[in-house]
Write a protein that holds these residues in place. Structure first.
Motif, PDB file in Angstrom:
ATOM      1  N   TRP A 101      44.103  27.230  50.598  1.00 13.67           N
ATOM      2  CA  TRP A 101      43.272  28.431  50.427  1.00 13.67           C
ATOM      3  C   TRP A 101      43.828  29.333  49.347  1.00 13.67           C
ATOM      4  O   TRP A 101      45.001  29.265  49.006  1.00 13.67           O
ATOM      5  CB  TRP A 101      43.112  29.189  51.745  1.00 13.67           C
ATOM      6  CG  TRP A 101      44.370  29.787  52.319  1.00 13.67           C
ATOM      7  CD1 TRP A 101      45.419  29.100  52.861  1.00 13.67           C
ATOM      8  CD2 TRP A 101      44.704  31.181  52.416  1.00 13.67           C
ATOM      9  NE1 TRP A 101      46.383  29.984  53.297  1.00 13.67           N
ATOM     10  CE2 TRP A 101      45.972  31.268  53.046  1.00 13.67           C
ATOM     11  CE3 TRP A 101      44.058  32.354  52.057  1.00 13.67           C
ATOM     12  CZ2 TRP A 101      46.598  32.491  53.303  1.00 13.67           C
ATOM     13  CZ3 TRP A 101      44.683  33.575  52.313  1.00 13.67           C
ATOM     14  CH2 TRP A 101      45.939  33.630  52.931  1.00 13.67           C
ATOM     15  N   SER A 102      42.967  30.161  48.803  1.00 12.66           N
ATOM     16  CA  SER A 102      43.398  31.132  47.802  1.00 12.66           C
ATOM     17  C   SER A 102      42.726  32.465  48.083  1.00 12.66           C
ATOM     18  O   SER A 102      41.687  32.521  48.743  1.00 12.66           O
ATOM     19  CB  SER A 102      43.037  30.658  46.394  1.00 12.66           C
ATOM     20  OG  SER A 102      41.642  30.690  46.209  1.00 12.66           O
ATOM     21  N   LEU A 103      43.338  33.518  47.593  1.00 10.66           N
ATOM     22  CA  LEU A 103      42.779  34.855  47.777  1.00 10.66           C
ATOM     23  C   LEU A 103      42.891  35.636  46.471  1.00 10.66           C
ATOM     24  O   LEU A 103      43.945  35.646  45.841  1.00 10.66           O
ATOM     25  CB  LEU A 103      43.531  35.588  48.905  1.00 10.66           C
ATOM     26  CG  LEU A 103      43.063  37.018  49.226  1.00 10.66           C
ATOM     27  CD1 LEU A 103      43.188  37.278  50.718  1.00 10.66           C
ATOM     28  CD2 LEU A 103      43.847  38.071  48.461  1.00 10.66           C
ATOM     29  N   ARG A 160      38.954  31.560  49.231  1.00 10.57           N
ATOM     30  CA  ARG A 160      38.394  30.206  49.125  1.00 10.57           C
ATOM     31  C   ARG A 160      39.257  29.250  49.936  1.00 10.57           C
ATOM     32  O   ARG A 160      40.484  29.337  49.903  1.00 10.57           O
ATOM     33  CB  ARG A 160      38.356  29.747  47.670  1.00 10.57           C
ATOM     34  CG  ARG A 160      37.469  30.620  46.788  1.00 10.57           C
ATOM     35  CD  ARG A 160      37.240  29.942  45.456  1.00 10.57           C
ATOM     36  NE  ARG A 160      36.796  30.850  44.428  1.00 10.57           N
ATOM     37  CZ  ARG A 160      35.513  31.094  44.150  1.00 10.57           C
ATOM     38  NH1 ARG A 160      34.557  30.504  44.835  1.00 10.57           N
ATOM     39  NH2 ARG A 160      35.186  31.935  43.196  1.00 10.57           N
ATOM     40  N   THR A 161      38.593  28.357  50.639  1.00 12.89           N
ATOM     41  CA  THR A 161      39.298  27.436  51.522  1.00 12.89           C
ATOM     42  C   THR A 161      38.739  26.030  51.331  1.00 12.89           C
ATOM     43  O   THR A 161      37.528  25.862  51.210  1.00 12.89           O
ATOM     44  CB  THR A 161      39.073  27.845  52.996  1.00 12.89           C
ATOM     45  OG1 THR A 161      39.122  29.267  53.107  1.00 12.89           O
ATOM     46  CG2 THR A 161      40.119  27.240  53.903  1.00 12.89           C
ATOM     47  N   HIS A 194      42.268  35.585  39.932  1.00 13.93           N
ATOM     48  CA  HIS A 194      42.993  36.571  39.140  1.00 13.93           C
ATOM     49  C   HIS A 194      43.887  35.990  38.053  1.00 13.93           C
ATOM     50  O   HIS A 194      43.964  36.583  36.972  1.00 13.93           O
ATOM     51  CB  HIS A 194      43.739  37.563  40.054  1.00 13.93           C
ATOM     52  CG  HIS A 194      44.615  36.910  41.083  1.00 13.93           C
ATOM     53  ND1 HIS A 194      44.109  36.297  42.201  1.00 13.93           N
ATOM     54  CD2 HIS A 194      45.956  36.762  41.154  1.00 13.93           C
ATOM     55  CE1 HIS A 194      45.113  35.797  42.919  1.00 13.93           C
ATOM     56  NE2 HIS A 194      46.230  36.065  42.308  1.00 13.93           N
ATOM     57  N   GLU A 253      39.243  26.169  41.191  1.00 10.36           N
ATOM     58  CA  GLU A 253      39.324  27.616  41.422  1.00 10.36           C
ATOM     59  C   GLU A 253      40.462  27.943  42.384  1.00 10.36           C
ATOM     60  O   GLU A 253      41.218  28.891  42.182  1.00 10.36           O
ATOM     61  CB  GLU A 253      38.007  28.130  42.021  1.00 10.36           C
ATOM     62  CG  GLU A 253      36.874  28.233  41.038  1.00 10.36           C
ATOM     63  CD  GLU A 253      37.173  29.242  39.935  1.00 10.36           C
ATOM     64  OE1 GLU A 253      37.432  30.408  40.251  1.00 10.36           O
ATOM     65  OE2 GLU A 253      37.161  28.832  38.764  1.00 10.36           O
ATOM     66  N   ILE A 254      40.558  27.171  43.458  1.00 11.59           N
ATOM     67  CA  ILE A 254      41.596  27.437  44.457  1.00 11.59           C
ATOM     68  C   ILE A 254      42.981  27.215  43.854  1.00 11.59           C
ATOM     69  O   ILE A 254      43.877  28.049  43.983  1.00 11.59           O
ATOM     70  CB  ILE A 254      41.413  26.532  45.703  1.00 11.59           C
ATOM     71  CG1 ILE A 254      40.074  26.834  46.388  1.00 11.59           C
ATOM     72  CG2 ILE A 254      42.572  26.717  46.675  1.00 11.59           C
ATOM     73  CD1 ILE A 254      39.777  25.943  47.578  1.00 11.59           C
ATOM     74  N   LEU A 255      43.138  26.096  43.160  1.00 10.86           N
ATOM     75  CA  LEU A 255      44.456  25.769  42.601  1.00 10.86           C
ATOM     76  C   LEU A 255      44.871  26.766  41.529  1.00 10.86           C
ATOM     77  O   LEU A 255      46.023  27.199  41.484  1.00 10.86           O
ATOM     78  CB  LEU A 255      44.457  24.332  42.064  1.00 10.86           C
ATOM     79  CG  LEU A 255      44.303  23.265  43.151  1.00 10.86           C
ATOM     80  CD1 LEU A 255      44.073  21.895  42.539  1.00 10.86           C
ATOM     81  CD2 LEU A 255      45.520  23.251  44.076  1.00 10.86           C
ATOM     82  N   GLY A 300      43.866  29.808  41.378  1.00 12.74           N
ATOM     83  CA  GLY A 300      44.113  31.063  42.093  1.00 12.74           C
ATOM     84  C   GLY A 300      45.476  31.092  42.759  1.00 12.74           C
ATOM     85  O   GLY A 300      46.029  32.158  43.015  1.00 12.74           O
ATOM     86  N   ARG A 301      46.045  29.931  43.044  1.00 10.44           N
ATOM     87  CA  ARG A 301      47.356  29.852  43.707  1.00 10.44           C
ATOM     88  C   ARG A 301      48.510  29.775  42.711  1.00 10.44           C
ATOM     89  O   ARG A 301      49.661  29.561  43.109  1.00 10.44           O
ATOM     90  CB  ARG A 301      47.404  28.623  44.634  1.00 10.44           C
ATOM     91  CG  ARG A 301      46.597  28.798  45.912  1.00 10.44           C
ATOM     92  CD  ARG A 301      46.482  27.497  46.683  1.00 10.44           C
ATOM     93  NE  ARG A 301      47.734  27.031  47.238  1.00 10.44           N
ATOM     94  CZ  ARG A 301      48.195  27.349  48.452  1.00 10.44           C
ATOM     95  NH1 ARG A 301      47.489  28.154  49.229  1.00 10.44           N
ATOM     96  NH2 ARG A 301      49.336  26.874  48.887  1.00 10.44           N
ATOM     97  N   LEU A 356      51.773  31.608  43.373  1.00 11.41           N
ATOM     98  CA  LEU A 356      52.517  31.291  44.592  1.00 11.41           C
ATOM     99  C   LEU A 356      53.592  30.235  44.367  1.00 11.41           C
ATOM    100  O   LEU A 356      54.400  29.970  45.250  1.00 11.41           O
ATOM    101  CB  LEU A 356      51.558  30.785  45.685  1.00 11.41           C
ATOM    102  CG  LEU A 356      50.382  31.690  46.048  1.00 11.41           C
ATOM    103  CD1 LEU A 356      49.552  31.043  47.147  1.00 11.41           C
ATOM    104  CD2 LEU A 356      50.876  33.062  46.508  1.00 11.41           C
TER     105      LEU A 356
END
Lengths: 317, 284
Positions: A269-271, A283-284, B117, B268-270, B272-273, B276
């Motif tokens: 997931w991301s935020l 998003r998950t 972001h 998009e998820i990757l 966005g991470r 991290l």
């Protein structure tokens, strides 16, 4: 569309095929009432009794439990000041290319299907206006597009000052039990979110079974680029009521540390915060829809006290 | 002569030494590898991993960003035509305001549609770097200033770039890469087709240099891919998305079929991470 368009009252008799309208208002005290709750085939709106003060629940159902090519649903929703509306579906929204078992001779005569149904996409258009201090909880089951199905979904949200919204939009890879994985022809989903007349997010997702020919490179099918996951969810959180949820999720997100993995995790997931932190987009992705549902149920736990334990349980049943 | 000018500009813009900040961006590639993607990659070579990522990344970037490149370029083109059509002493400030308004509206829509972001951050950093490159790297050198007299059109368009930069500095607009690219290439008289093609080519090439820095492919391998893999891909994606639009400049607009969209939810998820990652060498 301007907010005033969304709020303009529609005469119920003018609702066309697949149309629906929900207007929720508050009476004295904590009593909420539907000024309008109407729909036409193939859409059906039902509102069960709920015990939570100020909260109303509506199930958006479709006859036969699915939609076919050519179906058009156009739902307009007004959530009146200081009310809360929870909009749910029963089971996933199944999108077929054609209605199973449909033959020309067996078509119900009172609902003639358009002749072009097998080629045109299914389209759902939903407009939401959320009044000051009101809240919308759009928590449907995921959309599942069957083989060769084409689906368009366009949702617009106009939030007034101090309005809140939890918007869940998700889809699965298809009818896995029948070996169908990412074999639909098109999935299009747009979420356009405005707060006090200013756009804060417009998310447009398009999945097409139409890889470009870049020979000698192999064609990338949907399943290649989305593997290993079979379910993707996007959750939008906006407004004062969901600030605690945003804060908790942000803290949790920031503690994640990614070290080199040899294979993808079963859920990811991301935020991202938007609108100066007033809203969040989560998003998950998960190996199975059930994994994502369990994760969402836990991640959105703060919503439970806003809509009541029973309703929350129904949303993530 | 026009064609020669264009070719020369093309050579300048495709120089890999251009200080556009793209060398610190991996568009999610670093995060993709760190998270163990692509699935089943243990059985694959690092070269096929790079190709798979470029394919998926370029597809979603073409569909989401090219409409903004195209419309920014078209807006600049319209502006230049209106300047050419007016007489020498006419005030160009009205059409200049119109162009700045179109550009900032495009910029805002791209911002609202770019929701992860790290991608937002990388896009604005590279957009601003491009405009700085234009004002510092494409203006006349001091010793030749006297003999290089810009025409009316060049003066007006340079003013637009300066004003847009000021708007970014005042935080009145974001300065996202696709808009700045459309503005820059339109200003330098690069045709729309070449601007689109070069933009996707540069995206793919910067992914390849990221792959080299990440030790996935070697410099010669990257060169091989650039010639044999990236070329057909850039051609195919450019041709698929060349007529896509944002809807901002057009009254008739089939948004569901011709509008910008993200085509890779996993990407998009990757992306966005990115932040991290315990250790990382890129900014996106």
């Amino acid at each position: 569309m301007s907010p005033s368009d969304a709020q303009r009252p529609t005469d119920i008799r003018k609702i066309s095929v697949g149309g629906g309208r929900i207007v929720l208002n508050k009476l004295a005290g904590q009593i909420v009432t539907f000024a309008e709750l109407s729909s036409t085939y193939p859409l059906k709106l039902l509102s069960p009794k709920v015990t939570e003060d100020g909260v109303a629940v509506v199930y958006a159902l479709t006859y036969g439990g699915g939609l076919v090519g050519g179906d058009r649903v156009n739902l307009s929703v007004e959530v009146g000041a200081a009310t809360s509306l929870v909009l749910l579906t029963q089971g996933s929204t199944k999108v077929f290319k054609t209605r199973p078992g449909d033959r020309l001779s067996s078509l119900p005569t009172q609902f003639p299907r358009p002749a072009h149904e097998s080629t045109s996409p299914t389209t759902q258009i939903m407009n939401f206006a959320v009044a000051p201090s009101a809240a919308l909880f759009l928590l449907p089951e995921p959309v599942t597009c069957f083989r060769s199905a084409a689906y368009n979904q366009v949702q617009t949200f106009h939030l007034a000052a101090n309005a809140s919204a939890v918007i869940l939009d998700w889809f699965t890879s298809g009818r896995k039990s029948l070996g169908e994985e990412w074999v639909f022809s098109r999935y299009y989903s747009a979420n356009d979110i405005w707060v006090e007349g200013k756009r804060v997010a417009k998310d447009v997702m398009l999945l097409e079974d139409d890889p470009v020919d870049a020979s000698p490179l192999p064609r990338r099918q949907l399943r290649d680029k989305l593997a290993p996951y079979a379910c993707f969810a996007t959750t939008f959180l906006f407004g004062p009521l969901v600030q605690p949820a945003i804060k908790k999720l942000s803290c949790r997100y920031e503690t994640i540390q990614v070290f080199k993995c040899t294979a993808p995790d079963k859920l990811i997931w991301s935020l991202s915060l938007v609108d100066d932190g007033a809203g969040a987009i989560v998003r998950t992705a998960g190996l199975e829809p059930e994994d994502v549902k369990m994760w969402l149920k836990e991640a959105l736990r703060d919503v439970e006290e806003l809509i009541g334990v029973d309703t929350y349980r129904r949303a993530f049943a | 002569m026009e064609g020669d000018d264009e070719t020369y500009i093309l050579l300048l813009l495709s120089d890999s030494n251009l200080p556009t900040g793209s060398f610190v961006a991996s568009a999610g590639f670093e995060s993709y590898l760190k998270h163990g993607f692509p699935a089943g990659s243990n059985s694959r070579s690092s070269e096929t991993r790079t190709i798979a990522f470029i394919q998926d990344s370029l597809e979603t970037y073409a569909r989401s960003a090219l409409p903004f490149v195209s419309d920014a370029h078209r807006a600049v083109h319209e502006f230049k035509r209106s300047i050419d059509a007016t007489s020498e002493d006419t005030d160009a400030s009205l059409s200049m305001e119109e162009l700045l308004h179109s550009l900032s509206t495009l910029d805002q829509l791209y911002h609202d549609m770019t929701l992860n972001h790290p991608a937002r951050r990388a896009s604005t950093a590279q957009g601003v770097a491009l405009l700085t490159l234009f004002t510092k790297g494409f203006s006349a050198p001091p010793s030749l200033k006297a003999s290089l007299q810009p025409n009316k059109r060049a003066i007006s368009i340079n003013t637009v770039v300066d004003k847009f930069k000021t708007m970014i500095r005042r935080e009145e607009t974001q300065g996202h890469l696709p808009i700045c690219w459309g503005l820059l290439t339109g200003t330098l008289n690069l045709s729309l087709e070449r601007s689109q093609y070069l933009h996707l080519f540069l995206h793919a090439r910067s992914l390849l240099s990221a792959s080299v820095r990440l030790n996935e492919v070697g410099p010669y391998g990257a060169q091989q891919l650039l010639l044999h893999a990236v070329r057909p891909l850039v051609e195919a994606e450019t041709s698929r998305c060349r007529n896509k639009k944002t809807g901002i400049l057009d009254e008739e607009f089939d948004e569901l079929n011709a509008g910008p969209a993200t085509t890779w939810p996993l990407g998009e998820i990757l992306a966005g991470r990115h932040d991290l990652q315990h250790s990382r060498i890129f900014n996106s």
